[in-house]
Design a protein around this motif. Structure first.
Motif, short mmCIF file in Angstrom:
data_model
loop_
_atom_site.label_atom_id
_atom_site.label_comp_id
_atom_site.label_asym_id
_atom_site.label_seq_id
_atom_site.Cartn_x
_atom_site.Cartn_y
_atom_site.Cartn_z
N ASP A 6 4.16 -0.22 16.80
CA ASP A 6 3.26 0.77 16.19
C ASP A 6 3.35 0.68 14.66
O ASP A 6 2.34 0.79 13.98
CB ASP A 6 3.54 2.19 16.69
N ALA A 7 4.54 0.44 14.14
CA ALA A 7 4.68 0.26 12.69
C ALA A 7 3.93 -1.00 12.24
O ALA A 7 3.30 -1.00 11.18
CB ALA A 7 6.15 0.18 12.30
N PHE A 8 3.98 -2.05 13.05
CA PHE A 8 3.23 -3.27 12.74
C PHE A 8 1.72 -2.99 12.73
O PHE A 8 1.02 -3.35 11.78
CB PHE A 8 3.53 -4.37 13.76
N SER A 9 1.24 -2.32 13.77
CA SER A 9 -0.19 -2.03 13.88
C SER A 9 -0.67 -1.15 12.73
O SER A 9 -1.71 -1.41 12.12
CB SER A 9 -0.50 -1.33 15.20
N VAL A 10 0.08 -0.11 12.46
CA VAL A 10 -0.30 0.80 11.38
C VAL A 10 -0.14 0.10 10.03
O VAL A 10 -0.96 0.27 9.13
CB VAL A 10 0.52 2.10 11.47
N GLY A 11 0.89 -0.74 9.89
CA GLY A 11 1.05 -1.53 8.68
C GLY A 11 -0.12 -2.48 8.47
O GLY A 11 -0.59 -2.68 7.35
N LEU A 12 -0.61 -3.03 9.55
CA LEU A 12 -1.78 -3.90 9.49
C LEU A 12 -2.98 -3.13 8.93
O LEU A 12 -3.68 -3.61 8.04
CB LEU A 12 -2.10 -4.45 10.88
N GLY A 13 -3.16 -1.92 9.42
CA GLY A 13 -4.25 -1.08 8.92
C GLY A 13 -4.05 -0.68 7.47
O GLY A 13 -4.97 -0.75 6.65
N MET A 14 -2.83 -0.28 7.10
CA MET A 14 -2.55 0.13 5.72
C MET A 14 -2.58 -1.06 4.77
O MET A 14 -2.90 -0.90 3.60
CB MET A 14 -1.18 0.81 5.62
N GLY A 15 -2.26 -2.22 5.27
CA GLY A 15 -2.29 -3.41 4.44
C GLY A 15 -3.70 -3.78 4.00
O GLY A 15 -3.88 -4.58 3.07
N LEU A 16 -4.69 -3.19 4.63
CA LEU A 16 -6.07 -3.47 4.27
C LEU A 16 -6.52 -2.74 3.02
O LEU A 16 -7.62 -2.98 2.53
CB LEU A 16 -7.00 -3.15 5.45
N ILE A 17 -5.70 -1.82 2.50
CA ILE A 17 -6.00 -1.25 1.18
C ILE A 17 -5.22 -2.07 0.16
O ILE A 17 -4.27 -2.77 0.50
CB ILE A 17 -5.66 0.26 1.08
N ARG A 18 -5.61 -2.00 -1.06
CA ARG A 18 -4.97 -2.83 -2.09
C ARG A 18 -3.55 -2.34 -2.36
O ARG A 18 -3.35 -1.23 -2.83
CB ARG A 18 -5.78 -2.79 -3.37
N LEU A 19 -2.58 -3.20 -2.06
CA LEU A 19 -1.17 -2.89 -2.28
C LEU A 19 -0.51 -4.04 -3.04
O LEU A 19 -0.83 -5.20 -2.81
CB LEU A 19 -0.44 -2.70 -0.95
N ARG A 20 0.41 -3.69 -3.91
CA ARG A 20 1.22 -4.70 -4.60
C ARG A 20 2.41 -5.04 -3.71
O ARG A 20 2.79 -4.27 -2.83
CB ARG A 20 1.67 -4.18 -5.95
N MET A 21 3.02 -6.18 -3.96
CA MET A 21 4.17 -6.62 -3.16
C MET A 21 5.33 -5.62 -3.25
O MET A 21 6.02 -5.39 -2.28
CB MET A 21 4.63 -8.02 -3.60
N LYS A 22 5.50 -5.01 -4.42
CA LYS A 22 6.56 -4.01 -4.59
C LYS A 22 6.30 -2.81 -3.67
O LYS A 22 7.22 -2.29 -3.04
CB LYS A 22 6.59 -3.56 -6.05
N GLN A 23 5.02 -2.39 -3.56
CA GLN A 23 4.68 -1.29 -2.66
C GLN A 23 4.94 -1.68 -1.20
O GLN A 23 5.45 -0.87 -0.42
CB GLN A 23 3.21 -0.90 -2.82
N ILE A 24 4.59 -2.90 -0.84
CA ILE A 24 4.82 -3.38 0.52
C ILE A 24 6.31 -3.34 0.84
O ILE A 24 6.71 -2.91 1.93
CB ILE A 24 4.22 -4.79 0.70
N PHE A 25 7.13 -3.76 -0.10
CA PHE A 25 8.58 -3.73 0.09
C PHE A 25 9.05 -2.31 0.36
O PHE A 25 9.77 -2.05 1.32
CB PHE A 25 9.30 -4.32 -1.13
N TYR A 26 8.64 -1.37 -0.51
CA TYR A 26 9.08 0.02 -0.36
C TYR A 26 8.55 0.67 0.91
O TYR A 26 9.25 1.46 1.54
CB TYR A 26 8.68 0.86 -1.59
N ILE A 27 7.34 0.35 1.29
CA ILE A 27 6.79 0.90 2.52
C ILE A 27 7.62 0.44 3.72
O ILE A 27 7.99 1.24 4.58
CB ILE A 27 5.30 0.51 2.68
N GLY A 28 7.93 -0.86 3.77
CA GLY A 28 8.75 -1.38 4.87
C GLY A 28 10.12 -0.74 4.93
O GLY A 28 10.60 -0.36 6.00
N VAL A 29 10.76 -0.61 3.77
CA VAL A 29 12.09 0.01 3.73
C VAL A 29 12.01 1.47 4.17
O VAL A 29 12.84 1.95 4.95
CB VAL A 29 12.72 -0.12 2.32
#
Length: 186
Positions: A23-46
């Motif tokens: 579910d985190a993968f699926s929702v991450g897939l959806g959230m990844g479709l908005i503009r995010l920087r790599m630093k934001q992606i790191f913090y979201i995953g953590v």
């Protein structure tokens, strides 16, 4: 306890963590479709990894004290939050404003992480009732959900550049659909 028993228990926990992390993968897939920087992606995953540690931990503690009647409530709350997040992203994609109401930053990140980790609370309740090994369980849940979130966000980021302005609406649709799935899985 034999080595075979330990390996079987570890395998079971990894399979459960993969199921919860999807579910985190699926929702991450959806959230990844908005503009995010790599630093934001790191913090979201953590952050999602931490929530997938805290929520089952709380669930396990409560599960050892109570019954599993709270599991349904947690799943319904998670579904409702995902529907709200998805609807907000869909409406924001058609709005003239550049900034969506909820973004995966600050309080928006907390709401996002909470929505994808509520199901791990209900699993924690069940595991608490059955007396699973607490530290091992929550560590596996947290690490796997963090990695799966990163994969989802990175794939979503890649796809976002392909579909342009429609990506936020697509991401919101994924979150919305996943929320509906959680609500109507009973």
């Amino acid at each position: 306890m034999s080595l075979e028993t330990v390996i079987n228990e570890l395998f079971t926990l990894i399979i459960m963590a993969l199921a919860l992390g999807m579910d985190a993968f699926s929702v991450g897939l959806g959230m990844g479709l908005i503009r995010l920087r790599m630093k934001q992606i790191f913090y979201i995953g953590v952050t999602i990894g931490v929530f997938h540690i805290v929520m089952p931990l709380v669930g396990m503690v409560i599960g050892r004290l109570l019954s599993d009647t709270f599991g349904t409530i947690a799943t319904l709350l998670g579904g409702g939050l995902l529907i709200l997040l998805g609807a907000q992203m869909i409406f924001a994609s058609f709005s003239k404003e550049e900034k969506p109401l909820i973004t995966p930053v600050g309080m928006g990140l907390i709401v996002f992480a909470l929505s994808v980790s509520l199901d791990s609370f209900s699993v924690g309740l069940s595991l608490g009732i059955y007396g699973a090994k607490t530290i091992l369980t929550v560590a596996i849940f947290g690490i796997i959900s963090m990695i799966l979130t990163w994969f989802g966000l990175l794939i979503g980021k890649r796809v976002q550049s392909w579909i342009g302005s429609y990506s936020e609406a697509l991401g919101g649709s994924i979150l919305f659909a996943f929320g509906i799935k959680l609500l109507f899985s009973f």
